[in-house]
Design a protein around this motif. Structure first.
Motif, PDB file in Angstrom:
ATOM      1  N   THR A  33       0.732  -1.144  -0.133  1.00 16.46           N
ATOM      2  CA  THR A  33      -0.174  -0.019  -0.002  1.00 16.46           C
ATOM      3  C   THR A  33       0.705   1.239  -0.025  1.00 16.46           C
ATOM      4  O   THR A  33       2.156   1.095   0.101  1.00 16.46           O
ATOM      5  CB  THR A  33      -1.044  -0.105   1.368  1.00 16.46           C
ATOM      6  OG1 THR A  33      -0.187  -0.110   2.657  1.00 16.46           O
ATOM      7  CG2 THR A  33      -1.727  -1.334   1.283  1.00 16.46           C
ATOM      8  N   PRO A  34       0.444   2.404  -0.191  1.00 12.68           N
ATOM      9  CA  PRO A  34       1.314   3.719  -0.432  1.00 12.68           C
ATOM     10  C   PRO A  34       1.880   3.764   0.941  1.00 12.68           C
ATOM     11  O   PRO A  34       3.657   4.059   0.709  1.00 12.68           O
ATOM     12  CB  PRO A  34       0.242   4.713  -0.631  1.00 12.68           C
ATOM     13  CG  PRO A  34      -1.010   4.009  -1.316  1.00 12.68           C
ATOM     14  CD  PRO A  34      -1.194   2.728  -0.647  1.00 12.68           C
ATOM     15  N   TRP A  73     -10.156   4.241  -0.520  1.00 11.61           N
ATOM     16  CA  TRP A  73      -9.236   3.482   0.254  1.00 11.61           C
ATOM     17  C   TRP A  73      -8.422   4.501   1.054  1.00 11.61           C
ATOM     18  O   TRP A  73      -8.316   4.571   2.142  1.00 11.61           O
ATOM     19  CB  TRP A  73      -8.440   2.545  -0.432  1.00 11.61           C
ATOM     20  CG  TRP A  73      -8.914   1.038  -0.641  1.00 11.61           C
ATOM     21  CD1 TRP A  73      -9.407   0.748  -1.819  1.00 11.61           C
ATOM     22  CD2 TRP A  73      -9.048   0.048   0.263  1.00 11.61           C
ATOM     23  NE1 TRP A  73      -9.899  -0.496  -1.650  1.00 11.61           N
ATOM     24  CE2 TRP A  73      -9.581  -1.047  -0.418  1.00 11.61           C
ATOM     25  CE3 TRP A  73      -8.440  -0.308   1.476  1.00 11.61           C
ATOM     26  CZ2 TRP A  73      -9.839  -2.435   0.085  1.00 11.61           C
ATOM     27  CZ3 TRP A  73      -8.698  -1.628   2.096  1.00 11.61           C
ATOM     28  CH2 TRP A  73      -9.410  -2.494   1.454  1.00 11.61           C
ATOM     29  N   SER A  74      -7.871   5.632   0.282  1.00 13.99           N
ATOM     30  CA  SER A  74      -6.864   6.590   0.927  1.00 13.99           C
ATOM     31  C   SER A  74      -8.125   7.293   1.922  1.00 13.99           C
ATOM     32  O   SER A  74      -7.656   7.866   2.783  1.00 13.99           O
ATOM     33  CB  SER A  74      -6.452   7.626  -0.242  1.00 13.99           C
ATOM     34  OG  SER A  74      -5.578   6.580  -0.716  1.00 13.99           O
ATOM     35  N   ARG A  75      -9.274   7.791   1.319  1.00 11.33           N
ATOM     36  CA  ARG A  75     -10.134   8.233   2.132  1.00 11.33           C
ATOM     37  C   ARG A  75     -10.655   7.972   3.594  1.00 11.33           C
ATOM     38  O   ARG A  75     -10.630   8.459   4.649  1.00 11.33           O
ATOM     39  CB  ARG A  75     -11.571   8.916   1.270  1.00 11.33           C
ATOM     40  CG  ARG A  75     -11.170   9.590   0.257  1.00 11.33           C
ATOM     41  CD  ARG A  75     -12.446   9.892  -0.663  1.00 11.33           C
ATOM     42  NE  ARG A  75     -13.469  10.686   0.245  1.00 11.33           N
ATOM     43  CZ  ARG A  75     -14.573  10.813  -0.475  1.00 11.33           C
ATOM     44  NH1 ARG A  75     -15.162  10.120  -1.334  1.00 11.33           N
ATOM     45  NH2 ARG A  75     -15.769  11.049   0.639  1.00 11.33           N
ATOM     46  N   TRP A  78      -3.481  -1.040   5.394  1.00 13.82           N
ATOM     47  CA  TRP A  78      -4.016   0.440   5.023  1.00 13.82           C
ATOM     48  C   TRP A  78      -4.200   1.012   6.200  1.00 13.82           C
ATOM     49  O   TRP A  78      -4.029   2.341   6.381  1.00 13.82           O
ATOM     50  CB  TRP A  78      -5.065   0.265   4.246  1.00 13.82           C
ATOM     51  CG  TRP A  78      -5.094   0.249   2.625  1.00 13.82           C
ATOM     52  CD1 TRP A  78      -4.777  -0.583   1.706  1.00 13.82           C
ATOM     53  CD2 TRP A  78      -4.788   1.649   1.995  1.00 13.82           C
ATOM     54  NE1 TRP A  78      -4.761  -0.065   0.440  1.00 13.82           N
ATOM     55  CE2 TRP A  78      -4.575   1.547   0.495  1.00 13.82           C
ATOM     56  CE3 TRP A  78      -4.853   3.050   2.493  1.00 13.82           C
ATOM     57  CZ2 TRP A  78      -4.314   2.128  -0.403  1.00 13.82           C
ATOM     58  CZ3 TRP A  78      -4.479   4.017   1.454  1.00 13.82           C
ATOM     59  CH2 TRP A  78      -4.544   3.510   0.170  1.00 13.82           C
ATOM     60  N   ALA A 107     -10.009   5.482  -4.968  1.00 13.55           N
ATOM     61  CA  ALA A 107      -9.590   6.425  -3.728  1.00 13.55           C
ATOM     62  C   ALA A 107     -10.228   6.357  -2.708  1.00 13.55           C
ATOM     63  O   ALA A 107      -9.748   7.123  -1.800  1.00 13.55           O
ATOM     64  CB  ALA A 107     -10.005   7.892  -4.615  1.00 13.55           C
ATOM     65  N   ARG A 144      -7.632   8.017   6.000  1.00 18.18           N
ATOM     66  CA  ARG A 144      -7.555   9.404   6.374  1.00 18.18           C
ATOM     67  C   ARG A 144      -8.601   9.773   7.317  1.00 18.18           C
ATOM     68  O   ARG A 144      -8.341  10.156   8.590  1.00 18.18           O
ATOM     69  CB  ARG A 144      -7.510  10.582   5.274  1.00 18.18           C
ATOM     70  CG  ARG A 144      -6.309  10.470   4.485  1.00 18.18           C
ATOM     71  CD  ARG A 144      -6.122  11.948   3.572  1.00 18.18           C
ATOM     72  NE  ARG A 144      -7.603  11.995   2.848  1.00 18.18           N
ATOM     73  CZ  ARG A 144      -7.638  11.555   1.481  1.00 18.18           C
ATOM     74  NH1 ARG A 144      -6.560  10.996   0.943  1.00 18.18           N
ATOM     75  NH2 ARG A 144      -8.594  11.703   0.974  1.00 18.18           N
ATOM     76  N   ASN A 204       7.738   5.160  -1.043  1.00 22.15           N
ATOM     77  CA  ASN A 204       6.388   4.926  -1.322  1.00 22.15           C
ATOM     78  C   ASN A 204       6.327   3.427  -1.432  1.00 22.15           C
ATOM     79  O   ASN A 204       7.350   2.836  -1.781  1.00 22.15           O
ATOM     80  CB  ASN A 204       6.087   5.824  -2.380  1.00 22.15           C
ATOM     81  CG  ASN A 204       4.611   5.418  -2.849  1.00 22.15           C
ATOM     82  OD1 ASN A 204       4.195   4.506  -3.408  1.00 22.15           O
ATOM     83  ND2 ASN A 204       3.725   6.082  -2.399  1.00 22.15           N
ATOM     84  N   TYR A 260      -5.482   1.410  -6.287  1.00 23.77           N
ATOM     85  CA  TYR A 260      -6.350   1.294  -5.513  1.00 23.77           C
ATOM     86  C   TYR A 260      -7.590   2.523  -5.571  1.00 23.77           C
ATOM     87  O   TYR A 260      -7.066   3.593  -5.797  1.00 23.77           O
ATOM     88  CB  TYR A 260      -6.003   1.688  -4.085  1.00 23.77           C
ATOM     89  CG  TYR A 260      -5.175   0.413  -3.339  1.00 23.77           C
ATOM     90  CD1 TYR A 260      -5.786  -0.635  -2.961  1.00 23.77           C
ATOM     91  CD2 TYR A 260      -3.876   0.319  -3.306  1.00 23.77           C
ATOM     92  CE1 TYR A 260      -4.986  -1.761  -2.385  1.00 23.77           C
ATOM     93  CE2 TYR A 260      -2.962  -0.612  -2.900  1.00 23.77           C
ATOM     94  CZ  TYR A 260      -3.583  -1.676  -2.518  1.00 23.77           C
ATOM     95  OH  TYR A 260      -2.866  -2.811  -1.989  1.00 23.77           O
TER      96      TYR A 260
END
Length: 589
Positions: A45-46, A400-402, A445, A398, A405, A79, A396
């Motif tokens: 993952t990032p 997933w990132s949201r 994540w 978007a 966060r 990353n 992935y």
């Protein structure tokens, strides 16, 4: 005692080194596309968060320890897209370059043969396809560890020799299986009449296993495993002739999904014949070059690994393995039998190079160079095709990132509590990651501990897990499951009863729903507070007071202390190596 030694580093086998790079690039070519590695057991993952689970302090068995902690630390600097590519490339390069130097082939065909076969063989390709890159770090480090251990056995007790062994053993030990294999190789090969040197090697081997061993010994998860897993994960016969014949060809992995199609036909048989011929012709060369001490010990390790890999496929030994797995704590490591083939694979690679190295005396060099270059490719022509889907990076969605966060922000969404991931199953099949099943990426994540199903469905058999809290959640969800309508956007039905009020009592403060993946019916989530909905990932907050799961402070600090001691040993070894003049470690005695 023989005065033969493992060849020192002299003139670099430049052609062999380049060949290793070429083959590694070919196998990993799908990774030239942008995105993150996600295939079967491989998850990048990032920026993987560093949590207590990373140290093995969660409720699940610490199977990815200290691997998760190392990836989490590294992903704070690099990353995950870059990290994933490095993680796959390094073990292939180490395996090829290390095998070439360990053999010390005197001819160009021998150099090319050992280098090429080390990178391009069924064991490597099948483990790459299964996403078990961490085990390949042990494979890549083993030739270098053999060199270091043999130096110590021959009387070199210097700080440089011990430091080299610690560094390569640490590379093996990023995963429990690799750590056990590396520790066995280090102790067996370095064992000598010197009590001081032997004790130092044993101490280093034990110390570097503590980061996963202590969490396993103190875990609240069940210490034993489902005995049915022995048959489910046993080495598999890829073609008529039995699993032992497949193992002789360096194949036989349990999953047919990652097995190259060529293993099922004539080339599979031919590979086994080549390996056996290489062992017969090459081992005498190795014994003459190294002396009896190293060659006999390495053969013993390879033989033991082969027997262990084949045990679950033979009725009598299989019964013993099943009993061991069900009764002996920690013996669940035995259930994937084919991975124990690793020392045998290393010996087969070295023997192949040694066998070719002796042939040019009677055969012109040019045909031998061509044969050495082409043999691995001919025996396994579909290696690249096998790896295309599992190694192709993904992007992935978007959401997933949201979701990550929102959970980590401490905003109005709230904070606290662990995360229940639904559908409650360990593997996923996403439309945006086609052609592969994948391990649930949520634990890599989210910055909170996750509750995922650790039961595994293999060939229609649902194998029991070890995580007691996951079992309690499964019971809750099973009790709530009734016929219902499909969940919006997920294609998965939601049940009619509400288990939400009981989730907080299990320490669950969040529910993450991964859409567009098959799985069990979802419970009714109407009592939860929506935080993120309508996309690839939905996030809900569990209302009420979340019960904090009890944890032992003594266990936590014991594990952290063990991690610090292992890290200090490794850093000291790296410091010793960095302070040496170039080439000092390889001076012939």
């Amino acid at each position: 005692m023989s005065t033969a030694t493992v060849p020192r580093r002299g003139a670099r086998p430049a052609a062999a080194d380049v060949w290793v790079v070429v083959l590694s690039v070919a196998l990993l070519w799908p990774q030239h596309r942008s995105g993150y590695g996600l295939g079967h057991d491989m998850v990048f993952t990032p920026h993987q968060p560093f949590t207590l689970d990373s140290l093995g302090l969660g409720s699940a068995s610490p199977r990815a320890v200290p691997l998760d902690a190392l990836v989490a630390i590294a992903s704070k600097l690099v990353n995950g897209a870059v990290l994933g590519r490095v993680a796959l490339a390094v073990p292939l390069l180490l395996a090829g370059w290390g095998s070439s130097r360990l053999l010390g082939a005197r001819s160009l065909p021998g150099q090319l043969a050992v280098a090429g076969f080390a990178v391009w063989n069924p064991f490597v390709v099948e483990r790459l396809a299964l996403g078990q890159w961490a085990l390949l770090w042990a494979y890549g480090a083993l030739p270098w560890l053999i060199r270091a251990a043999d130096r110590i056995r021959r009387g070199d007790g210097s700080a440089a020799a011990i430091a080299a062994l610690v560094c390569w053993l640490a590379a093996c030990s990023i995963t429990p299986t690799g750590g056990l294999l590396g520790a066995a190789v280090a102790v067996v090969l370095a064992w000598s009449r010197s009590l001081r040197r032997t004790a130092l090697v044993i101490a280093a081997a034990v110390l570097l296993q503590l980061p996963w061993l202590l969490p396993a010994l103190t875990s609240t998860a069940a210490a034993t495993s489902d005995p049915r897993a022995v048959a489910a994960f046993a080495a598999r016969s890829e073609r008529p002739g039995g699993a032992v014949l497949s193992l002789l060809g360096l194949g036989g992995i349990w999953s047919s999904d990652v097995t190259p199609a060529s293993r099922g036909g004539l080339l599979g048989y031919l590979t086994a014949v080549v390996v056996v011929a290489a062992l017969v012709l090459g081992i005498p060369v190795l014994a003459g070059r190294w002396g009896g001490g190293l060659s006999v010990r390495l053969m013993a390790l390879a033989g033991a690994g082969f027997v262990l890999a084949a045990a679950a496929t033979v009725p009598g030994p299989a019964a013993i393995v099943r009993w061991t797995v069900s009764e002996v704590p920690g013996a669940g490591l035995l259930r994937d039998g084919q991975k124990w083939l690793l020392p045998f694979a290393v010996l087969a690679v070295l023997a192949a190079g040694a066998a070719v190295d002796r042939i040019p005396r009677v055969v012109p060099a040019a045909p031998m160079v061509l044969a050495a270059l082409s043999l691995p490719l001919v025996l396994l022509p579909d290696a690249m095709a096998t790896l295309r889907a599992p190694l192709t990076p993904v992007r992935y969605p978007a959401e997933w990132s949201r979701a990550a966060r929102l959970m980590g922000s401490g905003s109005s969404a709230g904070s606290g509590g662990d995360v229940l991931v639904l559908p409650f199953a360990s593997y996923r099949s996403f439309d945006w990651a086609p052609g592969r099943s994948v391990l649930d990426p949520a634990p890599r994540w989210l910055a909170a501990s996750t509750v995922v199903d650790d039961r595994l469905a293999v060939s229609g058999v649902l194998l029991a897990g070890e995580d007691r809290r996951a079992a309690a959640v499964a019971t809750l969800l099973d009790g709530a499951a009734t016929a219902g309508s499909p969940a919006p956007g997920s294609g998965t039905a939601r049940s009619g009863r509400q288990p939400a009020s009981r989730l907080a009592g299990l320490g669950v403060g969040w529910v993450l729903v991964e859409a567009d993946t098959p799985g069990p019916r979802l419970p009714d989530l109407s009592a939860l507070r929506p935080v993120l909905t309508g996309g690839a990932v939905e996030l809900y907050r569990v209302p009420g007071q979340v019960r904090v799961q009890p944890g032992s402070g003594a266990r936590r600090w014991t594990v952290i202390l063990a991690d610090l001691l292992a890290a200090a040993a490794l850093l000291a070894a790296v410091g010793v190596k960095a302070g040496l003049r170039p080439g000092a470690c390889y001076t012939r005695r």
